[in-house]
Design an enzyme around this catalytic site. Structure first.
Site, PDB file in Angstrom:
ATOM      1  N   ASP A 184    -130.303  20.244 -25.762  1.00  0.00           N
ATOM      2  CA  ASP A 184    -129.309  19.936 -26.781  1.00  0.00           C
ATOM      3  C   ASP A 184    -129.849  19.063 -27.906  1.00  0.00           C
ATOM      4  OD1 ASP A 184    -126.472  19.762 -27.736  1.00  0.00           O
ATOM      5  OD2 ASP A 184    -126.832  17.654 -27.296  1.00  0.00           O
ATOM      6  N   ASP A 195    -132.691  14.816 -25.496  1.00  0.00           N
ATOM      7  CA  ASP A 195    -132.630  14.691 -24.040  1.00  0.00           C
ATOM      8  C   ASP A 195    -132.924  16.047 -23.419  1.00  0.00           C
ATOM      9  OD1 ASP A 195    -130.308  16.156 -24.569  1.00  0.00           O
ATOM     10  OD2 ASP A 195    -129.061  14.359 -24.561  1.00  0.00           O
ATOM     11  N   GLU A 221    -131.166  10.426 -33.988  1.00  0.00           N
ATOM     12  CA  GLU A 221    -131.315  11.569 -33.088  1.00  0.00           C
ATOM     13  C   GLU A 221    -131.433  12.863 -33.876  1.00  0.00           C
ATOM     14  OE1 GLU A 221    -130.071  12.750 -28.639  1.00  0.00           O
ATOM     15  OE2 GLU A 221    -128.534  11.761 -29.807  1.00  0.00           O
TER      16      GLU A 221
END
Length: 796
Positions: free
Chosen positions: A86, A89, A468
Site C-alpha cells: 500500500d 509498509d 509517506e
C-alpha cells in the site's frame, strides 16, 4: 534473480531507445515543456514496481528489489500472491489496489495513444495488469473478497519487504501472513470498476465476468459495515458513489443500458448533497473514499446531460482560486490547491487529472473553459516538479532537490529496526543510520503544509502525513501524466533505471577481545547482515580468524598442539544461527585460521537489533605446559593478522570494533575483510553486484583461490581492432542494430544463447572488461544516435 534484473534493465533501455518525441493535443511542443513528462511517467511505473509484492515478474525494473513474502522455498505464501504494497509498509489492501488500478486504467483508456507514442505502452500495461490481476484474485465469489493481508505488527516493525516475512516467522512460527475477508460494498464496487476497465484494455473476458459479479454483490449488499482490518486504515463511508462509479464503467464496457437505468433510479437520488443544502456535493476531492466526482464526471461524459456537465464545472471551479458558491479549497502562498494535510499533493494531482480530461472532452468545444482547466492542472502538476517557492521537487528522483526523509521501509535499507534518524543530519550519540539505501524514483510524496512549508530539518519519517508515499497518491498523478504527454510529448530516459552499487558494507564482522593470556586468545565476534541491494539472507556463511604460529613452532610445538574451540554463542545447537568453530586450518606458510561456520546463516537477517548479527565467542590456545615444561613464549598474538585492532576495541557495538582483518564468505563469495596476503573482499559479491572473489569454504582448503580483477584494474580502453571487428556486432552479421542489443542482454543474463568468441569481443563495447547489461545499453544508445562510433569501446 540476477538474470531477471538484467533482462528488465535491458527492456527499459530498449523502451527508451524506441520512444519517439512528439506533441499532440495542444500547440506546445515537447521542446517547449519545462519538464519531461514521459520521464515522470516512466519513473512512476518504477514506483509501482518498487511496491510489488511476492515473486517479481521478469519485467520488474528495480535493480535492488527481490522476491518478498516468500518462505524458505521461495513460495509466495500470501493468501493472494502479488499485488502492490500500500505505502511505506507491507500491508496489501484490496481497496487501494483496486482504486489505484482503476485510476491508472482510466488514464490509459483516454490517452493510450500518447502512452504508446512515448514508448511506454508495454511498461504501463504490465504494471496495470499486475494490480488488476491481484484484485481479480481477491474475489472469492459469493460477494466476498480478501480485504487486507498483513500483520498488525507491520507498523511497528521497520525492515525491508524481502525479509519481513522472516520477522513474522520469528514471532508466529508460520510463513503465512494473516488476512481477512470482507463484503464491503465500496471495495467490491471499486474492484468491479477496475476490472471493467481492465476488460476494455486487455479484452480479458474473465475480468468482465468478475466485474459483473462483484458489482451485483456490491449493489445487493449496499453496506460498508463489513470492512475488516481495512477500516483501521481506509474506512469507507458511503457505497453510493462507488456503485455509481462502477456502473458507469460497466456501461462503458458493455453498453448495457440497465447500468444507466440503475444509476438514474437508485444512485442519483442518493447522490451526496452539500451540508444543509439540496445541491449535489461538488466539494472535497476524488480519492479512495470519495469517488462521487469521478462518478459524476463519467455520467456527464456518457449522457452529456447539461446538469451533470455543470456539476463537473462546479467541482473544478471549487478547486480554482476563486472557488464556487462561496466554497473553495485553500491555497498555499506559492499556488498549491491545498485540501488538507494528509497527502495534499495526492488531492491536487488527482483533481488535475479530472481537469485535464475535462479540458479534452466535456469542455473541448469551450475554448475558454478548456484552456482555464488545462492551465490550472498543469500548474498543480508542475508545482510537484519544483514550481514552488522552495524549488523542491516532491516527486522523488526528479529534479535537483527532493525531500530528505521518506516514510518507506524498503527504501531505507534499515537492518536494526531503528529509523528515527533517517534523513537527518546526524545519527546522534549512538550513530544510528541516517542514509537511505535507495531512491524510490517516481514516487509522489505527501507534500507541504498549509502555508507551503516543507522544513526538511523538522519533517521526519514519523511525519507520514507529509513524508509517506502510497499507491493511491501516485494514481491520479499518473493518469494526469498520460494527458500531459498527449499535450507536450516527452521521451523516457534511455539509461533508466540506474544500477545501484552498495553504499555501505552489506556483510561485516565486529570483534573485541574477550580475554587473553600467555597461552590463549579469546574473541567475542559478531557476524552481521546489513544487506539492502537487495535485503537478503544466506545459508552458507563463514568467518575466518587468522593467526601466525611462527613463535609456537620456534618453541618446539607443532600445529597439533593448538586448540580452536567455540565458547558461548547466541544460538544453541540445532537452531538456525548456531556456529561450528573448527581449526586450525592452513592458510599459507605459518598462518592458519579458525573457521566460524554457521550451520544455517539465514538466522542472521536485517530485521532487528539482535537479529542482524550473530554473536560467537571462541578461543585459540596452546597448553600451559607440555610434559611438565611450560610453554612460555610460545604464544604471541601480536603478529596474528586478525589480532590487529582487537586490543583497541572495548565495545563491540562501536565503530572501532569493525575489523577487516577477519574475512567473511557468503555463498562462497569473499564479502568482507582483507586476507593476510592482501586479497580484498568485494562488497555485495554474493549477489553478483561486482566482480566476486570466490573461495572454497572447505575447512581442509590449503591454498585460497586468487582474486579476480579488481574494479580499479579493469580495462578502460578499447582493445586493438582486428579483421572483421565491429563494436556492438554481437551476432557477427556486419551490422549493429537492436537485435545485437537483445542478444547481448540475454547473454549477460545467462540465457542459453550462442555468442561466438568473436561476437563476445564485439559485444564488449562499454570500455569496461566483461559483458554485462551496460554493453547492451551502449549498443542501444549507438543505434539511436546517442553514442558516436568513436565512443564505442570507450568508458564514458
Amino acid at each position: 534473480m540476477k538474470s531477471k534484473k538484467l533482462a528488465a534493465v535491458m527492456a527499459a533501455g530498449m523502451m527508451a531507445a524506441t520512444a519517439v518525441p512528439y506533441a499532440t493535443g495542444s500547440t506546445a511542443a515537447a521542446a517547449d515543456s519545462k519538464y519531461n513528462y514521459a520521464e515522470a511517467l516512466q519513473k512512476s511505473m518504477f514506483f509501482y514496481e518498487v511496491q510489488q509484492s511476492g515473486v517479481l515478474p521478469e519485467w520488474n525494473n528495480v535493480p535492488w528489489r527481490a522476491d518478498s513474502m516468500v518462505d524458505e522455498d521461495g513460495k509466495d505464501t500470501d493468501k493472494v500472491p502479488g499485488g502492490w504494497y500500500d505505502a511505506g509498509d507491507h500491508y496489501k489492501f484490496t481497496l487501494t489496489n483496486a482504486y489505484s488500478a482503476s485510476i491508472m486504467a482510466w488514464g490509459y483508456l483516454e490517452y493510450g495513444d500518447a502512452v504508446k507514442k512515448a514508448g511506454l505502452d508495454e511498461l504501463y500495461r504490465n504494471n496495470l495488469k499486475w494490480g488488476l490481476d491481484y484484485v481479480l484474485n481477491c474475489d472469492l465469489g459469493g460477494g466476498k473478497m480478501v480485504g487486507t493481508i498483513g500483520d498488525s505488527d507491520d507498523h511497528v516493525v521497520w525492515c525491508s519487504c524481502e525479509v519481513y516475512l522472516r520477522k513474522h516467522h520469528l514471532k508466529t512460527g508460520d510463513w503465512e501472513r494473516p488476512y481477512d475477508t470482507i463484503t464491503d460494498s465500496s471495495c467490491l464496487a471499486l474492484s468491479a470498476a477496475a476490472l471493467a476497465e481492465g476488460y476494455m484494455i486487455f479484452k480479458d473476458e474473465n475480468y468482465l465476468k468478475h466485474a459483473k459479479s462483484l458489482f451485483e454483490a456490491a449493489d445487493a449488499t449496499r453496506s460498508n459495515k463489513d470492512q475488516g482490518q481495512q477500516k483501521n486504515f481506509y474506512p469507507t463511508s458511503s457505497w453510493v458513489d462507488d456503485c455509481m462509479y462502477a456502473a458507469c464503467w460497466l456501461y462503458k464496457a458493455t453498453e448495457d443500458e440497465t447500468y444507466l437505468s440503475k444509476i438514474k433510479s437508485d444512485y442519483i437520488p442518493e447522490f451526496p448533497l452539500e451540508n444543509q443544502s439540496t445541491d449535489r456535493k461538488y466539494t472535497w476531492g476524488l480519492c479512495w473514499d470519495d469517488t462521487s466526482q469521478a462518478a459524476a464526471f463519467l455520467y456527464a461524459q456518457i449522457t452529456e446531460e447539461p446538469e451533470w456537465i455543470e456539476h463537473v464545472q462546479h467541482h473544478l471551479d471549487y478547486w480554482g482560486p476563486s472557488g464556487y458558491g462561496g466554497k473553495y479549497v485553500d491555497y498555499t502562498k506559492d499556488g498549491l490547491a491545498w485540501l488538507f494535510n494528509w497527502g495534499c499533493l495526492r488531492h491536487a494531482t488527482t483533481t488535475a487529472w479530472l481537469a485535464e480530461l475535462a479540458s479534452d472532452t466535456i469542455f473541448k468545444n469551450d475554448a475558454a473553459l478548456s484552456s482555464k482547466y488545462r492551465e490550472w492542472a498543469e500548474g498543480q502538476m508542475n508545482y510537484c516538479f519544483g514550481d514552488n517557492a522552495l524549488k523542491l521537487s516532491y516527486v522523488l528522483g526528479m529534479g535537483d532537490k527532493n525531500p530528505s526523509a521518506v516514510h518507506h521501509r524498503t527504501a531505507s535499507g534499515i537492518h536494526d529496526d531503528h529509523w528515527n534518524e533517517l534523513g537527518k543530519a546526524s545519527g546522534g550519540a549512538e550513530g544510528w543510520q541516517t542514509e537511505y539505501a535507495h531512491t524510490v524514483y517516481g514516487a509522489l510524496i505527501g507534500g507541504p503544509d498549509k502555508d507551503g512549508n516543507y522544513d526538511m530539518d523538522q519533517i521526519g519519517v514519523s511525519d507520514y502525513q507529509y513524508s509517506e508515499i502510497a499507491i493511491d497518491y501516485n494514481a491520479g498523478y499518473t493518469a494526469a501524466l498520460c494527458a500531459m504527454i498527449a499535450d507536450h510529448g516527452g521521451t523516457p530516459l534511455a539509461d533508466f533505471p540506474p544500477e545501484e552499487e552498495p553504499t555501505w558494507p552489506e556483510w561485516e564482522v565486529s570483534a573485541v577481545l574477550n580475554g587473553s593470556g600467555a597461552s590463549y586468545t579469546e574473541v567475542k565476534m559478531w557476524a552481521m547482515n546489513h544487506t539492502a541491494w537487495p535485503a537478503r539472507v544466506a545459508k552458507d556463511i563463514e568467518v575466518r580468524y587468522y593467526f601466525d604460529i611462527t613463535e609456537t613452532l620456534e618453541k618446539g610445538l607443532t600445529v597439533d598442539d593448538i586448540t580452536v574451540e567455540g565458547k558461548a554463542q547466541q544460538y544453541s545447537a540445532g537452531e538456525q544461527g548456531y556456529a561450528t568453530v573448527t581449526g586450525p586450518h592452513l592458510y599459507k606458510g605459518n598462518i592458519y585460521y579458525a573457521s566460524i561456520k554457521f550451520e544455517d546463516g539465514r538466522a542472521i537477517q536485517p530485521t532487528g537489533q539482535s537479529e542482524h548479527r550473530d554473536e560467537v565467542q571462541f578461543r585459540v590456545s596452546i597448553p600451559d605446559a607440555i610434559g611438565g615444561n611450560p610453554t612460555t613464549g610460545a604464544w604471541d598474538p601480536s603478529n596474528d593478522p586478525s589480532y590487529a585492532g582487537l586490543d583497541k576495541a572495548d565495545n563491540i557495538k562501536s565503530a572501532s570494533a569493525l575489523n577487516e582483518n577477519f574475512s567473511m564468505y557468503v555463498n562462497g563469495a569473499f564479502v568482507w575483510g582483507v586476507e593476510p596476503d592482501g586479497t580484498k573482499s568485494v562488497n555485495g559479491a554474493d549477489y553478483n553486484s561486482g566482480k566476486p572473489t570466490t573461495h572454497p569454504v572447505n575447512p581442509e582448503q590449503t591454498e585460497p583461490q586468487q582474486q579476480t580483477t579488481a574494479p580499479e584494474q579493469q580495462q578502460t580502453t578499447a582493445p586493438a581492432q582486428e579483421d572483421g571487428f565491429l563494436y556492438g556486432d554481437a551476432d557477427c552479421n556486419g551490422e549493429v542494430d537492436v537485435s545485437d542489443a537483445v542478444l547481448v542482454a540475454r547473454f549477460a543474463a545467462g540465457d542459453a544463447v550462442n555468442v561466438t568468441e568473436k561476437g563476445q569481443k564485439n559485444a564488449d563495447c562499454d570500455g569496461i572488461a566483461g559483458i554485462d547489461v551496460k554493453d547492451a545499453l551502449r549498443i542501444v544508445r549507438f543505434v539511436v544516435g546517442l553514442v558516436s562510433e568513436t565512443e564505442m569501446g570507450k568508458k564514458l
